[in-house]
Enzyme design. Sequence first.
Site, PDB file in Angstrom:
ATOM      1  CG  ASP A   1      -2.035   0.979   1.296  1.00  0.00           C
ATOM      2  OD1 ASP A   1      -2.393   1.496  -0.050  1.00  0.00           O
ATOM      3  OD2 ASP A   1      -2.617   1.263   2.258  1.00  0.00           O
TER       4      ASP A   1
ATOM      5  CG  ASP B   1       0.768   7.877  -3.716  1.00  0.00           C
ATOM      6  OD1 ASP B   1       0.436   8.556  -4.507  1.00  0.00           O
ATOM      7  OD2 ASP B   1       0.195   8.334  -2.310  1.00  0.00           O
TER       8      ASP B   1
ATOM      9  CG  HIS C   1      -5.812   8.310   3.219  1.00  0.00           C
ATOM     10  ND1 HIS C   1      -5.165   8.963   2.466  1.00  0.00           N
ATOM     11  CD2 HIS C   1      -6.123   6.829   2.685  1.00  0.00           C
ATOM     12  CE1 HIS C   1      -4.843   8.199   1.267  1.00  0.00           C
ATOM     13  NE2 HIS C   1      -5.198   6.731   1.511  1.00  0.00           N
TER      14      HIS C   1
ATOM     15  CB  SER D   1     -13.046   3.131   6.930  1.00  0.00           C
ATOM     16  OG  SER D   1     -12.068   2.139   6.870  1.00  0.00           O
TER      17      SER D   1
HETATM   18 ZN   LIG Z   1      -4.321   5.230   0.671  1.00  0.00          ZN
END
Ligand SMILES: [Zn+2]
Length: 340
Positions: free
Chosen positions: A83, A105, A192, A229
Amino acid sequence: MPLVPMRILLDHAAENNYGLAAFNVNNMEQIQAIMAAAEKTESPVIVQASRGAREYTNDAYLRHLMLAAAELYPQIPIAMHQDHGNSPETCLSAIKQNFTSVMMDGSLLEDGKTPAPYKHNVRVTKKVVKAAHAKGVTVEGELGTLGGIEDGHGAGLSAEEARKHLTDPAQAEQFVADTGVDALAVAIGTSHGAYKFTHRPTGDVLVMTVIEEIHRRLPNTHLVMHGSSSVPQELLEIIRQYGGQMKETYGVPVEEIQRGIQHGVRKINVDTDNRLAMTGAVRKVFFESPGEFDPRKWLGPSRSAMQKVCEERMIAFGQAGNAGKITPITCRQMRVFYKK
Ligand SMILES: [Zn+2]
């Protein structure tokens, strides 16, 4: 079953119009929770580790825990994903450690904080794609700036600011042509962390028109939702009830994610909900049994609480029931796919 490239899971999800949760892990109990949920719901699995998680666990522990999961659940295809890799070096070191998928990223510079120019993003992502595909490993890129901070990684924008930095669909099309990524993390209104929205979301949380347009331009690129989430109020309540202090906060409703899945979202990153569930369960044990000092007595309930969240997401995103329908292949076999 050996770990499989994430691409084959995403391809199956696209062909059958469902999404896959990608759960973050930092220890044995979290991996056990995910695998128990996958077995119960017959779900294919994406496990992911951030740089912080790899540092916390140590790569060797993590590698062997994932091998144990694969050994114990031969019927379940499992992808292991890096990640938010901040540099090609991070991604290459993950591949050495048996990861079958990596995220480069390049939307941020190597410090993981400063928004990067497009050219930088293309350069580092292209480099990772070349090295990863040569080994059959999947690559996720990111374009646009997400809100919030995750494990010290992120530009730290508020939800309101993040809404001004959504992914530009035309640039997304160009980015995929320039880099050859398998999957693309897009900024479509999510942030996030636990503190996504300070008010209960009333209108549309996700900018569905942007998702639709990116999917229209890139029907063969799998879209990834970060910061997804749902921050269930009942999990916050358990933490508060047993002495924790959680400020008022709201996440992305599951129904919104389901709408995203209808428009090409295939990977949905979920971390905060599991953290909340585990923390609430531990607090409950400590509150109700202050004399308890056997770690199994609080780690066990926290594992069960996370398993419940994983099962709910696996069912809601539609991945349940699909584990046995996927023909597993190894990264080695996958190399042929990229040579075309
Ligand atoms: Zn992320």
